[in-house]
Each structure stands twice: as C-alpha cells, then as structure tokens.
Motif scaffolding. Structure first.
Motif, PDB file in Angstrom:
ATOM      1  N   LYS A 177      56.290  28.346  39.744  1.00 59.60           N
ATOM      2  CA  LYS A 177      57.422  28.857  40.611  1.00 59.60           C
ATOM      3  C   LYS A 177      58.907  28.500  40.008  1.00 59.60           C
ATOM      4  N   PRO A 178      59.178  27.478  39.659  1.00 55.29           N
ATOM      5  CA  PRO A 178      60.546  26.971  38.971  1.00 55.29           C
ATOM      6  C   PRO A 178      60.971  28.164  37.756  1.00 55.29           C
ATOM      7  N   ALA A 179      59.867  28.288  36.951  1.00 62.07           N
ATOM      8  CA  ALA A 179      60.004  29.329  35.777  1.00 62.07           C
ATOM      9  C   ALA A 179      60.177  30.642  36.164  1.00 62.07           C
ATOM     10  N   THR A 180      59.580  30.992  37.464  1.00 61.06           N
ATOM     11  CA  THR A 180      59.621  32.645  37.671  1.00 61.06           C
ATOM     12  C   THR A 180      60.434  33.053  39.102  1.00 61.06           C
ATOM     13  N   ARG A 181      61.474  31.932  39.316  1.00 60.02           N
ATOM     14  CA  ARG A 181      62.027  32.295  40.685  1.00 60.02           C
ATOM     15  C   ARG A 181      63.079  33.275  40.383  1.00 60.02           C
ATOM     16  N   VAL A 189      63.907  35.476  47.972  1.00 63.41           N
ATOM     17  CA  VAL A 189      63.467  34.938  46.711  1.00 63.41           C
ATOM     18  C   VAL A 189      61.862  35.197  46.169  1.00 63.41           C
ATOM     19  N   SER A 190      61.650  35.389  44.997  1.00 63.74           N
ATOM     20  CA  SER A 190      60.431  35.856  44.592  1.00 63.74           C
ATOM     21  C   SER A 190      59.914  35.066  43.411  1.00 63.74           C
ATOM     22  N   PHE A 191      58.661  34.952  43.103  1.00 62.90           N
ATOM     23  CA  PHE A 191      58.274  34.113  42.242  1.00 62.90           C
ATOM     24  C   PHE A 191      56.764  35.132  41.487  1.00 62.90           C
ATOM     25  N   HIS A 192      57.380  36.123  41.027  1.00 59.72           N
ATOM     26  CA  HIS A 192      56.299  37.132  40.436  1.00 59.72           C
ATOM     27  C   HIS A 192      55.363  36.404  39.259  1.00 59.72           C
ATOM     28  N   HIS A 193      54.166  36.618  39.409  1.00 65.61           N
ATOM     29  CA  HIS A 193      53.164  36.014  38.246  1.00 65.61           C
ATOM     30  C   HIS A 193      53.175  34.475  38.219  1.00 65.61           C
ATOM     31  N   HIS A 194      53.863  33.869  39.015  1.00 67.18           N
ATOM     32  CA  HIS A 194      53.720  32.562  39.078  1.00 67.18           C
ATOM     33  C   HIS A 194      52.333  31.615  39.005  1.00 67.18           C
ATOM     34  N   GLU A 195      51.270  32.239  39.437  1.00 64.76           N
ATOM     35  CA  GLU A 195      50.027  31.880  39.320  1.00 64.76           C
ATOM     36  C   GLU A 195      49.374  31.817  37.909  1.00 64.76           C
ATOM     37  N   LEU A 196      49.878  32.775  37.144  1.00 61.83           N
ATOM     38  CA  LEU A 196      49.363  32.764  35.674  1.00 61.83           C
ATOM     39  C   LEU A 196      50.456  32.000  34.766  1.00 61.83           C
ATOM     40  N   ARG A 221      41.938  27.798  35.863  1.00 66.42           N
ATOM     41  CA  ARG A 221      41.356  28.789  36.453  1.00 66.42           C
ATOM     42  C   ARG A 221      41.388  29.131  38.094  1.00 66.42           C
ATOM     43  N   LEU A 222      41.378  27.927  38.753  1.00 71.17           N
ATOM     44  CA  LEU A 222      41.688  27.754  40.180  1.00 71.17           C
ATOM     45  C   LEU A 222      43.280  28.226  40.553  1.00 71.17           C
ATOM     46  N   ILE A 223      43.916  27.722  39.651  1.00 70.86           N
ATOM     47  CA  ILE A 223      45.553  28.068  39.896  1.00 70.86           C
ATOM     48  C   ILE A 223      45.766  29.623  39.417  1.00 70.86           C
ATOM     49  N   GLU A 224      45.052  30.001  38.699  1.00 68.33           N
ATOM     50  CA  GLU A 224      45.190  31.666  38.273  1.00 68.33           C
ATOM     51  C   GLU A 224      44.566  32.433  39.310  1.00 68.33           C
ATOM     52  N   ARG A 228      44.643  35.498  44.830  1.00 71.82           N
ATOM     53  CA  ARG A 228      43.868  36.599  44.623  1.00 71.82           C
ATOM     54  C   ARG A 228      43.658  37.016  46.187  1.00 71.82           C
ATOM     55  N   PHE A 229      43.091  36.166  47.015  1.00 74.63           N
ATOM     56  CA  PHE A 229      42.778  36.384  48.406  1.00 74.63           C
ATOM     57  C   PHE A 229      43.797  37.461  49.073  1.00 74.63           C
TER      58      PHE A 229
END
Length: 364
Positions: A177-181, A189-196, A221-224, A228-229
């Motif tokens: 999240k810090p890198a994608t904020r 505030v958005s965090f697009h693709h923070h899971e990847l 993989r769990l973080i990625e 999804r849900f």
C-alpha cells in the motif's frame, strides 16, 4: 551472567539440589519481566539476536521488556544487522508462531528492530492518512493477523494452528500500500494493484531472510489473491469464476478463506455482516461445485497423450497450447466429456495449427 535474561539464568546445583538464582530470575519470572543479568548494552553486544529474543518472549510468554533493556534495544537496533539472515529468520518464525505475535511485533517495531529486519512492516505506517481518509494500514494489518490466528483450527482441522504461512500472509498482505497510495481528485485514497506489488515485496524480503521456496511461494500467492473475493461481493460470479478462484488458490484455498475473512476489520456491523454473508455464499458454491466436479483435481477432459493421438503430433509446444485451451474450456464450461472435448479440440486446432508451424507430427 552470560545468559540472555534473568529468567533463563537460574539453575539447580547437583547433587545437592540447591536452587541457584544469582540475578533475581525467580522474582522477574513472577513479575513477568525480561531483564538482562548484566548491563543490557553488554549483553546485546555479546549477541544482538538477544534483542529479537526479547520480542519473541514478549509474544510467547506475555512478558514485558524491562525499561533499561528496551532502551538498549532502541539504541543498539542497528547491531542486529551483523546477525546472519538464517538466525534472524529462525527467531522471527518463533515469534510468529507464538501465543501472541502481535505483542511481540509491537516490541520489534517500537524498538526499531523491525526497520532493520523486516522494514516493510513499520513501513506500512507510511500509508497512514493524516486526514483519516483511509484506515491505519499498520494497525489494520495487526488486527488481520490476530483475526487470522483466531480462525486457525485444531490439529484435525483444515488449517491447524499455529500456521506460519497464514500468519505471515496476514501480516504482510498490505505491505504494497505505501508504494501504491494515490490521492484521488474526489478526495479519496486508492491503492491500485497493491496486492500484486505486495506479493513481490514479500517474496523479495523472504528471500533476503533465507526462507525456503515453498513458503515464499505460498505467502506471496496468498497476498496476490487476497482481494480476489471482493469482485464476488459486487456481483454474482459465474460457475466459471468460482472454478478459477478454486484453481488459482489450489492447496492454499483453506488459508485463503481465512485470510479473506480476517481482512474484514470494518466497524460498520452491517457492512461486516454483508461481507461475511457473501463469503458464506461463495464457500457454499465452492462446496456444491466441488461435490459435482471434484474441483480440487480439475483437469481438462483430455490428457497430453490423448491430445497427441487426436492431433497426430509429438511432444512440444503445440501440446502445451492445446492443453491450455482445454483447461480454459474446462474452467469456463465445466466437464464436457471426451467426445465433446475431442470435437472442440479439433476445431481449435483447425484455427491455430499455423501458430505452431514446425511442430513434429507422426506423419513427419
């Protein structure tokens, strides 16, 4: 005097069976205090890993670090950098599977040790929004960790606790999240693709700490997959989407169930009930499809040998392409049966054979 803490510096003198406690360890044990037998600066200089052990004992035993020992940890945190990654990794694991890892992690972060060992964790504080437009990511992650622990099962359950993989994934799931904020024009505030991004960051840190490949793969993989849900809650998934969710999770499905449920930390009870109900629905659909189609062992209707026989080709790139096509077909439409799959495969081959020019065939 060379032991790490007074509670570990007690002994029985044999054969007299005389209790030996030169540093007041019994008193500290009763008080639940971690104090070094000698000056903490000297003790931690002898072995800097003792500072991490203090955090681990805080989580494992529920003890408090004595004031002067904690001050020395803060002052000497950079000394942990001389300790091998393997020893740090081992101590971190012991902390993560302790009775209260959240407490131990608090000691690591507040002392500055975490910034040297696993900086992505205190780094989540960088995503904290001073205008309160988004929740505190660091505090949220500790809550998710605790909730994931609460969802672990007994030894005969699906996810026997303590489960290191689930706990690491819960702790690290939002480190991207810090890198994608991004502050949006509408004030949100958005965090697009923070899971990847987070999955890659977790894998990189775990490699630096010398984790084994399987653990790194499972945690990342769990973080990625942990977001999804949320597409399910926004609208009905097709059976195809449910199959893909199960297939993508693979053997991590039960852990993913728990991570996803643990990730709900909203104080809005109506929203929490809605999310929980939606996930209940998804799990029920997975169970129904699993009973009908053996989801855990999804395979195309035709295997590699059958593909080669039907298309008259030998092992190579074309077989992989055909197998991938049939797998997508299986996920989208469910079981077709061999005859129908054969017809669809031949039709696909008629359109795509040219893409595999040079493929060896039996006729060749």
């Amino acid at each position: 005097s060379r032991r790490d803490f007074t509670v570990n510096a007690m002994a029985i003198r044999l054969p007299q069976r005389e209790f030996v406690d030169p540093f007041g360890g019994l008193e500290d044990l009763a008080a639940g205090v971690l104090r070094t037998p000698i000056a903490p600066e000297k003790s931690f200089d002898d072995d800097p890993l003792r500072m991490m052990r203090a955090a681990r004992f805080a989580g494992q035993l529920g003890f408090d670090v004595e004031e002067s020992a904690f001050a020395a940890m803060v002052a000497m945190a950079d000394r942990i950098e001389i300790v091998s990654a393997e020893r740090v990794h081992d101590e971190l694991n012991k902390l993560m599977v302790s009775a209260d890892p959240v407490r131990g992690l608090g000691v690591l972060v507040d002392s500055g040790l975490a910034a040297r060992v696993i900086p992505e964790v205190p780094g989540m504080k960088e995503a904290t929004d001073e205008h309160k437009r988004h929740k505190d990511v660091y505090s949220h992650s500790l809550t998710v960790l605790q909730q994931a622990i609460d969802l672990e099962t007994g030894p005969d359950g699906a996810v026997p606790g303590p489960d290191l993989v689930l706990r690491l994934a819960a702790l690290l799931h939002d480190i991207g999240k810090p890198a994608t904020r991004k502050f949006e024009a509408n004030g949100s505030v958005s965090f697009h693709h923070h899971e990847l991004v987070g999955a890659k960051m977790a894998a990189k840190r775990m490699r630096a700490l010398k984790y084994d490949k399987e653990t790194i793969k499972a945690v990342s993989r769990l973080i990625e997959l942990h977001l999804r849900f949320h597409g399910y809650g926004e609208g009905a998934w097709t059976d195809s989407a449910v199959r893909r969710y199960v297939t993508d999770a693979g053997p991590l499905l039960e852990r993913l169930h728990r991570l996803t449920r643990a990730d709900c930390t909203t104080r809005n009870k109506a929203k929490a009930r809605k999310l929980s109900g939606a996930y209940d629905s998804l799990e029920e659909r997975i169970d129904v499809l699993a009973a009908e189609e053996e989801l855990a062992a999804i395979r195309p209707d035709l295997d590699g040998e059958q593909i080669m026989s039907i298309l008259g080709i030998k092992p190579g790139r074309a077989v992989g392409g055909a197998y991938k096509f049939l797998m997508e077909l299986r996920l989208d439409e469910g079981p077709l049966g061999e005859d129908a799959a054969r017809e669809r495969l031949l039709a696909w081959w008629g359109e795509h054979a040219g893409e595999f020019e040079g493929t060896r065939t039996y006729e060749n």
